[in-house]
Design a protein around this motif. Structure first.
Motif, PDB file in Angstrom:
ATOM      1  N   ASP A 138      -6.381   1.177  11.964  1.00 22.08           N
ATOM      2  CA  ASP A 138      -5.275   2.129  11.811  1.00 22.08           C
ATOM      3  C   ASP A 138      -4.168   1.544  10.944  1.00 22.08           C
ATOM      4  O   ASP A 138      -3.626   2.205  10.066  1.00 22.08           O
ATOM      5  CB  ASP A 138      -4.679   2.506  13.182  1.00 22.08           C
ATOM      6  CG  ASP A 138      -5.582   3.438  13.971  1.00 22.08           C
ATOM      7  OD1 ASP A 138      -6.531   3.999  13.370  1.00 22.08           O
ATOM      8  OD2 ASP A 138      -5.349   3.595  15.178  1.00 22.08           O
ATOM      9  N   GLU A 139      -3.841   0.287  11.197  1.00 20.86           N
ATOM     10  CA  GLU A 139      -2.765  -0.382  10.460  1.00 20.86           C
ATOM     11  C   GLU A 139      -3.139  -0.492   8.975  1.00 20.86           C
ATOM     12  O   GLU A 139      -2.302  -0.287   8.099  1.00 20.86           O
ATOM     13  CB  GLU A 139      -2.549  -1.772  11.068  1.00 20.86           C
ATOM     14  CG  GLU A 139      -1.162  -2.308  11.108  1.00 20.86           C
ATOM     15  CD  GLU A 139      -0.048  -1.395  11.577  1.00 20.86           C
ATOM     16  OE1 GLU A 139       0.960  -1.345  10.848  1.00 20.86           O
ATOM     17  OE2 GLU A 139      -0.142  -0.758  12.632  1.00 20.86           O
ATOM     18  N   CYS A 140      -4.408  -0.779   8.704  1.00 13.41           N
ATOM     19  CA  CYS A 140      -4.884  -0.920   7.310  1.00 13.41           C
ATOM     20  C   CYS A 140      -4.822   0.390   6.528  1.00 13.41           C
ATOM     21  O   CYS A 140      -4.769   0.385   5.304  1.00 13.41           O
ATOM     22  CB  CYS A 140      -6.319  -1.442   7.280  1.00 13.41           C
ATOM     23  SG  CYS A 140      -6.479  -3.180   7.693  1.00 13.41           S
ATOM     24  N   THR A 141      -4.852   1.512   7.238  1.00  9.72           N
ATOM     25  CA  THR A 141      -4.859   2.805   6.544  1.00  9.72           C
ATOM     26  C   THR A 141      -3.453   3.328   6.267  1.00  9.72           C
ATOM     27  O   THR A 141      -3.301   4.335   5.585  1.00  9.72           O
ATOM     28  CB  THR A 141      -5.636   3.865   7.361  1.00  9.72           C
ATOM     29  OG1 THR A 141      -4.990   4.048   8.617  1.00  9.72           O
ATOM     30  CG2 THR A 141      -7.085   3.460   7.564  1.00  9.72           C
ATOM     31  N   LYS A 142      -2.428   2.672   6.810  1.00  9.90           N
ATOM     32  CA  LYS A 142      -1.053   3.135   6.611  1.00  9.90           C
ATOM     33  C   LYS A 142      -0.591   2.868   5.181  1.00  9.90           C
ATOM     34  O   LYS A 142      -0.953   1.863   4.586  1.00  9.90           O
ATOM     35  CB  LYS A 142      -0.103   2.448   7.595  1.00  9.90           C
ATOM     36  CG  LYS A 142      -0.305   2.904   9.019  1.00  9.90           C
ATOM     37  CD  LYS A 142       0.666   2.215   9.959  1.00  9.90           C
ATOM     38  CE  LYS A 142       0.439   2.694  11.391  1.00  9.90           C
ATOM     39  NZ  LYS A 142       1.225   1.927  12.350  1.00  9.90           N
ATOM     40  N   LYS A 143       0.227   3.790   4.674  1.00 10.12           N
ATOM     41  CA  LYS A 143       0.812   3.605   3.349  1.00 10.12           C
ATOM     42  C   LYS A 143       2.101   2.817   3.500  1.00 10.12           C
ATOM     43  O   LYS A 143       3.195   3.387   3.564  1.00 10.12           O
ATOM     44  CB  LYS A 143       1.081   4.953   2.676  1.00 10.12           C
ATOM     45  CG  LYS A 143      -0.182   5.660   2.244  1.00 10.12           C
ATOM     46  CD  LYS A 143       0.141   6.943   1.500  1.00 10.12           C
ATOM     47  CE  LYS A 143      -1.142   7.638   1.074  1.00 10.12           C
ATOM     48  NZ  LYS A 143      -0.872   8.913   0.412  1.00 10.12           N
ATOM     49  N   SER A 144       1.976   1.515   3.626  1.00  6.56           N
ATOM     50  CA  SER A 144       3.137   0.655   3.824  1.00  6.56           C
ATOM     51  C   SER A 144       2.807  -0.745   3.311  1.00  6.56           C
ATOM     52  O   SER A 144       1.735  -0.982   2.766  1.00  6.56           O
ATOM     53  CB  SER A 144       3.511   0.596   5.307  1.00  6.56           C
ATOM     54  OG  SER A 144       2.480  -0.019   6.047  1.00  6.56           O
TER      55      SER A 144
ATOM     56  N   ARG B 135      -6.941  -0.545  16.311  1.00  6.23           N
ATOM     57  CA  ARG B 135      -5.554  -0.551  15.830  1.00  6.23           C
ATOM     58  C   ARG B 135      -5.431  -1.319  14.513  1.00  6.23           C
ATOM     59  O   ARG B 135      -4.595  -0.982  13.681  1.00  6.23           O
ATOM     60  CB  ARG B 135      -4.617  -1.145  16.887  1.00  6.23           C
ATOM     61  CG  ARG B 135      -4.379  -0.159  18.044  1.00  6.23           C
ATOM     62  CD  ARG B 135      -3.341  -0.646  19.028  1.00  6.23           C
ATOM     63  NE  ARG B 135      -2.050  -0.891  18.384  1.00  6.23           N
ATOM     64  CZ  ARG B 135      -1.216  -1.864  18.742  1.00  6.23           C
ATOM     65  NH1 ARG B 135      -1.513  -2.685  19.713  1.00  6.23           N
ATOM     66  NH2 ARG B 135      -0.058  -2.017  18.111  1.00  6.23           N
TER      67      ARG B 135
ATOM     68  N   LYS C 268       0.825  -1.205   0.000  1.00  6.61           N
ATOM     69  CA  LYS C 268       0.000   0.000   0.000  1.00  6.61           C
ATOM     70  C   LYS C 268       0.865   1.264   0.000  1.00  6.61           C
ATOM     71  O   LYS C 268       0.363   2.371   0.156  1.00  6.61           O
ATOM     72  CB  LYS C 268      -0.914  -0.032   1.227  1.00  6.61           C
ATOM     73  CG  LYS C 268      -2.141   0.820   1.099  1.00  6.61           C
ATOM     74  CD  LYS C 268      -3.160   0.465   2.138  1.00  6.61           C
ATOM     75  CE  LYS C 268      -4.284   1.461   2.065  1.00  6.61           C
ATOM     76  NZ  LYS C 268      -4.185   2.530   3.030  1.00  6.61           N
ATOM     77  N   SER C 269       2.187   1.088  -0.184  1.00  2.00           N
ATOM     78  CA  SER C 269       3.109   2.224  -0.082  1.00  2.00           C
ATOM     79  C   SER C 269       2.865   3.284  -1.157  1.00  2.00           C
ATOM     80  O   SER C 269       3.176   4.447  -0.961  1.00  2.00           O
ATOM     81  CB  SER C 269       4.555   1.741  -0.123  1.00  2.00           C
ATOM     82  OG  SER C 269       4.800   0.985  -1.281  1.00  2.00           O
TER      83      SER C 269
ATOM     84  N   ASN D 100       0.152  -6.680  10.192  1.00  2.00           N
ATOM     85  CA  ASN D 100       1.515  -6.281  10.579  1.00  2.00           C
ATOM     86  C   ASN D 100       1.814  -6.544  12.053  1.00  2.00           C
ATOM     87  O   ASN D 100       2.392  -5.708  12.744  1.00  2.00           O
ATOM     88  CB  ASN D 100       1.760  -4.802  10.247  1.00  2.00           C
ATOM     89  CG  ASN D 100       1.830  -4.562   8.758  1.00  2.00           C
ATOM     90  OD1 ASN D 100       1.937  -5.497   7.974  1.00  2.00           O
ATOM     91  ND2 ASN D 100       1.761  -3.314   8.359  1.00  2.00           N
TER      92      ASN D 100
END
Length: 108
Positions: free
Chosen positions: A79-85, A76, A18-19, A68
């Motif tokens: 939150d993790e799902c919305t990160k660009k990573s 949380r 998702k980066s 992750n």
């Protein structure tokens, strides 16, 4: 024509990059035991994954257990799902039914 292999049952893992900012493309709701329920696949990275990995495809009714290394806290997980990573997600096949929990909506 290749024989169609059955979908994986039980728990399985997917890795989505998702980066670049491409949306995940799933609708989710808060679910039981601090997990998330996939309400639908609406495009994005998940649809791409499903096309390339038919045995490990994410579908409506699947349960998101961990993202992750984060588990046991549905807020949380979101939150993790919305990160660009790079997202490493552990899911479990679930029965297909509609949820009665609080809707989170599409994950950007």
């Amino acid at each position: 024509q290749f024989p169609t292999l059955p979908e994986v049952d039980g728990e399985f893992q997917v890795v989505l990059d998702k980066s670049s900012g491409t949306p995940l493309g799933i609708d989710i709701v808060y679910w039981e035991n601090n997990t998330l329920l996939v309400e639908g696949v609406v495009g994005g990275l998940v649809q791409e994954w499903n096309h390339k990995n038919p045995r490990l495809r994410i579908r409506r009714g699947d349960i998101v257990l961990e993202v992750n290394g984060v588990k046991g806290d549905m807020h949380r997980l979101v939150d993790e799902c919305t990160k660009k990573s790079l997202l490493t997600m552990t899911l479990r096949r679930g029965p297909i039914h509609s949820a009665t929990k609080v809707t989170v909506g599409s994950i950007p």
